[in-house]
Structures are given as structure tokens and as C-alpha cells.
Enzyme design. Structure first.
Site, short mmCIF file in Angstrom:
data_model
loop_
_atom_site.label_atom_id
_atom_site.label_comp_id
_atom_site.label_asym_id
_atom_site.label_seq_id
_atom_site.Cartn_x
_atom_site.Cartn_y
_atom_site.Cartn_z
N LYS A 13 0.82 -1.21 0.00
CA LYS A 13 0.00 0.00 0.00
C LYS A 13 0.86 1.26 0.00
O LYS A 13 0.46 2.27 -0.58
CB LYS A 13 -1.03 0.00 1.14
CG LYS A 13 -0.48 -0.12 2.51
CD LYS A 13 -1.62 -0.27 3.50
CE LYS A 13 -1.17 -0.79 4.84
NZ LYS A 13 0.01 -0.20 5.46
N ARG A 88 -5.91 2.77 12.10
CA ARG A 88 -5.53 1.37 12.33
C ARG A 88 -6.31 0.76 13.49
O ARG A 88 -6.08 -0.40 13.83
CB ARG A 88 -4.04 1.30 12.66
CG ARG A 88 -3.18 0.78 11.50
CD ARG A 88 -1.76 0.95 11.93
NE ARG A 88 -0.83 0.09 11.32
CZ ARG A 88 0.12 0.51 10.48
NH1 ARG A 88 0.18 1.75 10.09
NH2 ARG A 88 1.01 -0.35 10.03
N ARG A 126 12.57 -7.21 2.35
CA ARG A 126 12.46 -5.77 2.09
C ARG A 126 13.67 -5.02 2.65
O ARG A 126 14.18 -5.32 3.73
CB ARG A 126 11.19 -5.22 2.74
CG ARG A 126 11.02 -3.72 2.51
CD ARG A 126 9.61 -3.28 2.69
NE ARG A 126 9.26 -3.14 4.10
CZ ARG A 126 8.11 -2.60 4.50
NH1 ARG A 126 7.22 -2.19 3.61
NH2 ARG A 126 7.84 -2.51 5.79
N ARG A 161 14.54 -2.50 8.06
CA ARG A 161 13.79 -1.89 9.17
C ARG A 161 13.76 -2.86 10.34
O ARG A 161 13.56 -4.06 10.16
CB ARG A 161 12.35 -1.60 8.71
CG ARG A 161 12.18 -0.22 8.15
CD ARG A 161 10.87 -0.02 7.49
NE ARG A 161 9.71 -0.40 8.29
CZ ARG A 161 8.44 -0.14 7.93
NH1 ARG A 161 8.19 0.51 6.81
NH2 ARG A 161 7.43 -0.51 8.69
N ARG A 172 3.21 -7.98 14.00
CA ARG A 172 2.49 -6.93 13.25
C ARG A 172 1.25 -7.50 12.57
O ARG A 172 0.20 -6.86 12.53
CB ARG A 172 3.42 -6.30 12.20
CG ARG A 172 4.48 -5.40 12.82
CD ARG A 172 5.57 -5.05 11.85
NE ARG A 172 5.16 -4.14 10.80
CZ ARG A 172 5.84 -3.95 9.68
NH1 ARG A 172 6.95 -4.63 9.44
NH2 ARG A 172 5.42 -3.08 8.80
#
Ligand code: AMP
Length: 227
Positions: A13, A88, A126, A161, A172
Site C-alpha cells: 500500500k 488502524r 524488504r 527496518r 504486526r
């Protein structure tokens, strides 16, 4: 137009949000980016948010909501915006409703759908630029041999990250299922959620998104390419 791009972490997203801002000329508001900026700058908010973020937990509503409302009140959001990573929780969605008179009327929610297994694979590979936030991936968009970001001469350092570590990704996803997924139903009841299959070439996913937005702009009688 006020747009939410909704989906689990790693659904792409963020990438789609940037493409939307470029095509339609509206700002993107990412609470994850705003929080990371606060952490980097060592603000009081950043110090408080850091431990939650590193553990893959949601930052408490009271910290995020004020930061968010302050951002969307800025003049560049006057013509609309795209929200990435907010709301959220149901409480955050309610906070948007409380600020409707200040331009917080959400018109469309783009629900990007990706299975958990694919997400874990994506996030484990990532890499991100510590300076501009651009995304790289070991399989699909390798880091340049220099190890530095090559977007627009940025030359920022490319890092993993903290919250992309496998055990944190699992946390998460759990937070997403328990606290964030109900937000989709909140907007579903208002009939403004559009499901977008989030697997495949990002350009094809973007084509599906623009088709939804352009049709909606037409029906809401927005002018030309401007939503
Ligand atoms: P993101 O880059 O959107 O995945 O956000 C990274 C992290 O920032 C999340 O895992 C949360 O710890 C925190 N965060 C971002 N947006 C919110 C939000 N709206 N509410 C609570 N925590 C958030």
C-alpha cells in the site's frame, strides 16, 4: 478526494500510495513515516513510540491521533489526501468522524488484499532507504551494488527496518488481524470499501486502483484528472 489505502503490513500500500500522489497530485499521509521521522529526530513522541514500533505493536491511539490531526489540518491537504496506515483501530476511525467538519470525510477505502504467507516473504526481503524511505527487495528490486539509494541521486544508506525482522512481522500481522481488520467493516457498513487484489505487477495493481478512483471521481463529478 479523501482516500484510505488499507491493507496488512507488506501489502504494497505504501508503493501504491506514492503512485496515487504522483498521478493525482494529492499528498500522501503515512503515520508510519511520520512516526519514524519523530523517532529519528528524537522528539518526545518519537521516544514514546519507538518501543512499540520495534516490537511490532501499535502505538497508543492518543499519541497517533493528535499527530495525525495536526498533519491533515495543513494547507496541502485541503484538496484531499491519501491515508496510508491510518486509521488502524476503531478508535482512530472514530476520531476521523469527530473531525469531519474539518475535512476528514473519507470517500473511498481501497482494501489491498494479500495472504499472510506472501507478506512474510515480502517483508523478510524488504530493504529501505534510511534517507528517502524508498523500498527495495532482494528478489524484485535489488539494492544497487554501492549499497546506496539510487533514486533521484538520494545516496541514502539502505537498511533493514527493525520491524521487518521475522518475529516482529508475525506480531504486526497479529495486531493487524485483531485491531485493524475491524476498521474495514467500519467503512464496509458505509459502502465505500473497494477490494483490490494486491498480488502481481505493481503497475497492474495501480491500473485497478485508478479505474476505481476515476469511476468514482466521475460519479462524484470531480473535474478532469483531478480527484
Ligand atoms: P507502517 O510503516 O505503516 O507499517 O508503520 C510502522 C509502525 O508504526 C507500525 O507497526 C506501528 O507500530 C506504528 N504505526 C503506524 N501507524 C500507526 C497507527 N495509525 N496507529 C498505531 N501505530 C501506528
Amino acid at each position: 478526494m479523501q482516500i484510505i489505502i488499507f491493507g496488512p503490513p507488506g501489502s504494497g500500500k505504501g508503493t501504491q500510495s506514492v503512485m496515487i500522489t504522483e498521478k493525482y497530485g494529492i499528498p500522501g499521509v503515512s503515520t508510519g513515516d511520520l512516526l519514524r521521522r519523530n523517532v529519528k529526530q528524537g522528539t518526545e513522541l518519537g521516544r514514546r513510540a519507538k518501543e512499540y514500533m520495534n516490537e511490532g505493536r501499535l502505538v497508543p491511539d492518543r499519541l497517533v491521533i493528535d499527530m495525525f490531526i495536526e498533519r491533515v489540518k495543513q494547507s496541502d491537504c485541503g484538496r484531499g489526501y491519501i491515508l496510508d496506515g491510518f486509521p488502524r483501530t476503531i478508535r482512530q476511525a472514530e476520531a476521523l468522524v469527530e473531525h469531519e467538519s474539518e475535512g476528514c470525510v473519507i470517500e473511498v477505502v481501497l482494501d489491498v488484499q494479500v495472504e499472510d504467507e506472501e507478506i512474510v516473504k515480502r517483508l523478510a526481503g524488504r530493504r529501505v532507504c534510511a534517507k528517502c524511505g524508498a523500498n527495495y527487495h532482494v528478489d524484485t528490486k535489488p539494492v544497487p551494488p554501492s549499497g546506496k539509494c539510487d533514486i533521484n541521486g538520494c545516496l541514502g544508506e539502505i537498511i533493514i527496518r527493525d520491524d521487518d525482522r521475522r518475529e516482529v512481522v508475525k506480531k504486526r500481522l497479529k495486531e493487524f488481524r485483531e485491531k485493524t481488520a475491524p476498521v474495514r467493516d467500519f467503512y464496509g457498513e458505509r459502502g465505500i470499501v473497494h477490494g483490490i487484489e494486491g498480488v502481481g505487477d505493481p503497475k497492474d495493481i495501480f491500473a485497478k486502483i485508478t479505474s476505481v478512483l476515476d469511476n468514482l471521481a466521475k460519479s462524484l463529478q470531480y473535474q478532469g484528472n483531478v480527484i
